[in-house]
Design an enzyme around this catalytic site. Sequence first.
Site, mmCIF file in Angstrom:
data_model
loop_
_atom_site.group_PDB
_atom_site.id
_atom_site.type_symbol
_atom_site.label_atom_id
_atom_site.label_comp_id
_atom_site.label_asym_id
_atom_site.label_seq_id
_atom_site.Cartn_x
_atom_site.Cartn_y
_atom_site.Cartn_z
ATOM 1 C CE1 TYR A 1 -12.757 -21.030 13.842
ATOM 2 C CE2 TYR A 1 -14.217 -20.977 11.955
ATOM 3 C CZ TYR A 1 -13.217 -21.583 12.671
ATOM 4 O OH TYR A 1 -12.669 -22.761 12.210
ATOM 5 C CD1 TRP B 1 -10.199 -19.041 12.958
ATOM 6 C CD2 TRP B 1 -8.597 -19.599 11.494
ATOM 7 N NE1 TRP B 1 -9.008 -19.114 13.644
ATOM 8 C CE2 TRP B 1 -8.006 -19.442 12.788
ATOM 9 C CE3 TRP B 1 -7.771 -19.953 10.426
ATOM 10 C CZ2 TRP B 1 -6.635 -19.632 13.020
ATOM 11 C CZ3 TRP B 1 -6.410 -20.135 10.660
ATOM 12 C CH2 TRP B 1 -5.858 -19.984 11.940
ATOM 13 N NE ARG C 1 -5.445 -15.604 7.476
ATOM 14 C CZ ARG C 1 -6.175 -16.655 7.123
ATOM 15 N NH1 ARG C 1 -5.805 -17.865 7.504
ATOM 16 N NH2 ARG C 1 -7.256 -16.522 6.404
#
Length: 327
Positions: A54, A21, A230
């Site tokens: 994803y 992910w 992220r």
Amino acid sequence: MEYRRLGKSGLQVSALSFGSWLTFGNQISDKVADELMGLAYDAGVNFFDNAEGYAEGKSEIVMGNILKKQGWNRESFVVSSKVFFGTENKGPNQVGLSRKHVIEACNAALKRLQVDYLDLYFCHRPDKNTPIEETVLAMNTLLQQGKILYWGTSEWSAAEIMEAVAVAKQYNLIGPTMEQPQYNLFERNKVENEYLHLFKNHGLGTTIWSPLASGILSGKYTNSGVEGTRLGMAGLEWLKDRTLAADRMEKASKLQQLANKMDVSLAKLSIAWCLKNPNVSTVILGASKVSQLQENLQVLEVLPLLTEDVMAEIEGIVENKPKRPDF
């Protein structure tokens, strides 16, 4: 590596697994993805987690290419996909849990991952617009066809999982084997409260995601910004705002002090805390760097350090233990 049964099933999954992910097909290069999967596999990881949603399907393409290149014995690893969000095309029948999308999404995932079957297939979210009977029957069809071996849910409520279990029993079908919930020191209610009767009475397995609460429990956000992580990626502002809430930051800092006192990283302490729960089948690790994954794969060494006193100290910091129901 330690291996645990996936709930009451006979399938054994590594206590630490690896997921894609936000990284595969998006944050990291295919070369780094290959290195990370190889490192995980060599360390005994046998479960690799993925989903149609994803990177809009690109994550499964990257993982499929790696699986083909590595040439690992198919019996030696477990691979998953999830259905609900669709890939790049979001037509009316290209999302959700209708029989049409469940079956077409499975066939598409098999092609992207370049495998003949999925070991685990998850309903990525509940679908209010599709009767649960339709979804359970679709999953059973895929089981009978040998395209999937086990099916489960992700981020479903206990009531929704129970409804699926009841439908499966009513029609003499195979019900859900596992759930993939978020579980970490800040998100505890489902695993420690809501699902308890499912663990006790139905042997539900769990594949845990976000053990580090999107990185806040890694310690890397307490002293620096989000650039290059992220949380600094475009489109993930919602995750950044929620993750870096002041209360969580304060507790993460205190947990960091405890980890320092124990001479372990905050990440390893947090993942080990998840593994301490007997209802956790496997904890999914994410990584964008080899060094990061190398460190977190050593988590099992930390488990013996989590004594009753240490667990009590952790509870004193987070102060969010759910109240257990009386059975």
